[in-house]
Design a protein around this motif. Structure first.
Motif, PDB file in Angstrom:
ATOM      1  N   TYR A  89       0.778  -0.817   0.178  1.00 41.07           N
ATOM      2  CA  TYR A  89       0.029  -0.017   0.173  1.00 41.07           C
ATOM      3  C   TYR A  89       0.603   1.260   0.233  1.00 41.07           C
ATOM      4  O   TYR A  89       1.704   1.255   0.214  1.00 41.07           O
ATOM      5  N   LEU A  90       0.786   2.058  -0.623  1.00 35.99           N
ATOM      6  CA  LEU A  90       1.500   3.284  -0.989  1.00 35.99           C
ATOM      7  C   LEU A  90       0.557   4.549  -1.132  1.00 35.99           C
ATOM      8  O   LEU A  90      -0.849   4.606  -1.036  1.00 35.99           O
ATOM      9  N   PRO A  91       1.109   5.882   0.029  1.00 36.06           N
ATOM     10  CA  PRO A  91      -0.125   6.750  -0.419  1.00 36.06           C
ATOM     11  C   PRO A  91      -0.096   7.127  -1.310  1.00 36.06           C
ATOM     12  O   PRO A  91       0.276   7.314  -2.431  1.00 36.06           O
ATOM     13  N   MET A  92      -1.843   7.708  -2.182  1.00 30.12           N
ATOM     14  CA  MET A  92      -2.257   7.928  -3.284  1.00 30.12           C
ATOM     15  C   MET A  92      -1.261   9.260  -4.341  1.00 30.12           C
ATOM     16  O   MET A  92      -0.944   9.467  -5.288  1.00 30.12           O
ATOM     17  N   HIS A  93      -0.228   9.994  -3.454  1.00 32.11           N
ATOM     18  CA  HIS A  93      -0.127  11.376  -4.120  1.00 32.11           C
ATOM     19  C   HIS A  93       1.388  11.246  -4.495  1.00 32.11           C
ATOM     20  O   HIS A  93       1.904  11.673  -5.312  1.00 32.11           O
ATOM     21  N   ASP A  94       2.227  10.038  -4.169  1.00 27.91           N
ATOM     22  CA  ASP A  94       3.126   9.076  -4.804  1.00 27.91           C
ATOM     23  C   ASP A  94       2.928   8.412  -6.271  1.00 27.91           C
ATOM     24  O   ASP A  94       2.957   7.650  -5.887  1.00 27.91           O
ATOM     25  N   ARG A 185     -10.891   4.564 -13.902  1.00 23.55           N
ATOM     26  CA  ARG A 185     -11.779   5.067 -12.918  1.00 23.55           C
ATOM     27  C   ARG A 185     -12.091   5.057 -11.236  1.00 23.55           C
ATOM     28  O   ARG A 185     -12.692   5.224 -10.675  1.00 23.55           O
ATOM     29  N   VAL A 186     -10.696   4.893 -10.916  1.00 23.35           N
ATOM     30  CA  VAL A 186      -9.354   4.618  -9.576  1.00 23.35           C
ATOM     31  C   VAL A 186      -9.290   5.362  -9.456  1.00 23.35           C
ATOM     32  O   VAL A 186      -8.882   6.204  -8.406  1.00 23.35           O
ATOM     33  N   LEU A 187      -8.282   5.892  -9.917  1.00 18.77           N
ATOM     34  CA  LEU A 187      -7.952   7.525  -9.987  1.00 18.77           C
ATOM     35  C   LEU A 187      -8.580   8.494  -9.533  1.00 18.77           C
ATOM     36  O   LEU A 187      -8.836   9.420 -10.857  1.00 18.77           O
TER      37      LEU A 187
END
Length: 397
Positions: A89-94, A185-187
């Protein structure tokens, strides 16, 4: 070159890892996001003798952690799944820093196996038309020998290939099963999808590692990443020359480490509470075994991949961190049917200055680990130091 004692180096790492006090990141989904932002990633693993690794790693730093908080963060598009040095799992901003690997795989670099383009196109059509899908939603072919992905289903392999190429993302999980959907559709629309330059990418790796671990060597920053050695070295030297990072030497340690003056100034003055942590074998603090050996003088190996006859400590031993030192390991198993957390082997490896306090802290932590694993009691089956085992059991009552 800044010189640190071994004790200072340990303290620095423990503080940056969020293991210096009971609740460093707060609670609920906000705490989950602060935790993953500090650590950079949380590794995912399938082994389930106790709660899976990613849940365990969060729980270690977030005492009130509930599984649903991570699920919600993923559904809220605050975190995403991808390949760091492993599934994570990673932070979305990365997200943008995963683009170089996505593009490399899409351009022909092999991840695990040769892709089946025809099956991939079929899977994409199905998801584009019918919406999110799991591997089990596709028809199974006649049985064949299992492959790395845990089955021989071509659609499953195609899903994973499309995922690693960036065409699909994991929308959420159904139990432990990944539910895939089109990346578009996810991002979230606001996420930066500009591919970073080589310099940006190397800076990201360096600063992320230093923030999460306090100090790091060149090899540790580039852990399990191919083809970046020369570029990473040049970036480190450039940042060092500019004063953006500093060189660090740890006593009796031959390595050259890197850190930032800001982190050294802030973290070295923080007190580390004398608490017990039972770390997942895939915890960010211990995943690089050589690093742990050099900084903490603790030789650790997960033995689930070792033949049973050759295991020394147990199938899934957890390192025991007491304050800023590793003092032993224990091999747990959640007997969920009988609601008992079994400690099949407890191994104490260092002389303890205050064994009674350690026993009290370990007992409390085992009780919490039992609750986290839906168990009601703890049973210690074997221990190499009988006085410690007796003291721990006494504190159970």
């Amino acid at each position: 070159m800044i010189e640190l004692s071994a004790a200072q180096a340990r303290r620095l790492v423990v503080v940056c890892q969020g293991l210096h006090r009971a609740n460093p990141f707060g609670r609920s989904e906000a705490g989950v996001l602060r935790c993953i932002d500090q650590l950079g990633y949380i590794q995912i693993d399938t082994i389930s003798v106790i709660k899976r690794a990613h849940l365990h790693t969060f729980w270690t730093r977030l005492p009130s952690f509930q599984d649903g908080e991570l699920d919600q963060a993923q559904r809220d598009r605050k975190v995403f799944e991808y390949w760091s040095h492993a599934a994570a799992y990673l932070p979305m901003h990365d997200f943008r820093y995963c683009l170089p690997y996505m593009h490399a795989i899409a351009s022909g670099q092999k991840h695990w196996r040769k892709p089946d383009k025809k099956m991939m196109a079929s899977v994409m059509r199905r998801i584009r038309q019918d919406g999110p899908a799991r591997a089990r939603d596709f028809d199974s072919p006649p049985k064949r020998p299992a492959d790395f992905w845990g089955g021989s289903k071509p659609a499953k392999v195609a899903l994973e290939q499309l995922f690693i190429e960036g065409e699909l993302m994991v929308s959420h999980r159904d139990g432990f099963q990944k539910v895939f959907d089109l990346t578009e559709r996810v991002l979230p629309a606001e996420v930066d999808v500009t591919k970073p330059s080589s310099e940006e990418f190397y800076r990201y790796l360096i600063l992320r590692m230093i923030r999460a671990q306090g100090i790091a060597t060149e090899a540790e920053v580039g852990y399990l990443r191919k083809g970046i050695k020369a570029g990473l070295r040049d970036q480190l030297q450039g940042m060092l020359a500019d004063g953006e990072i500093v060189g660090v030497q740890v006593e009796e340690n031959p390595n050259v480490y890197y850190s930032s003056q800001e982190i050294l100034d802030s973290a070295l003055s923080v007190r580390v509470a004398k608490k017990v942590h039972l770390l997942s074998p895939f915890d960010n603090l211990v995943i690089q075994r050589k690093r742990v050996s050099q900084l903490f003088r603790f030789d650790y190996q997960i033995e689930c991949y070792v033949a049973e006859s050759k295991r020394q400590h147990g199938y899934f031993c957890l390192p025991i961190l007491f304050g800023d030192q590793f003092v032993g390991r224990l091999d747990p198993k959640a007997d969920r049917q009988n609601r008992v957390l079994l400690v099949r082997n407890l191994v104490i490896e260092k002389t303890l200055a205050d064994p009674e306090r350690f026993a009290r802290e370990l007992s409390a932590k085992l009780n919490l680990l039992a609750v986290f694993n839906d168990c009601e009691t703890v049973s210690i089956e074997q221990c190499n130091v009988k006085k410690i085992a007796a003291a721990v059991k006494r504190h159970f009552n």
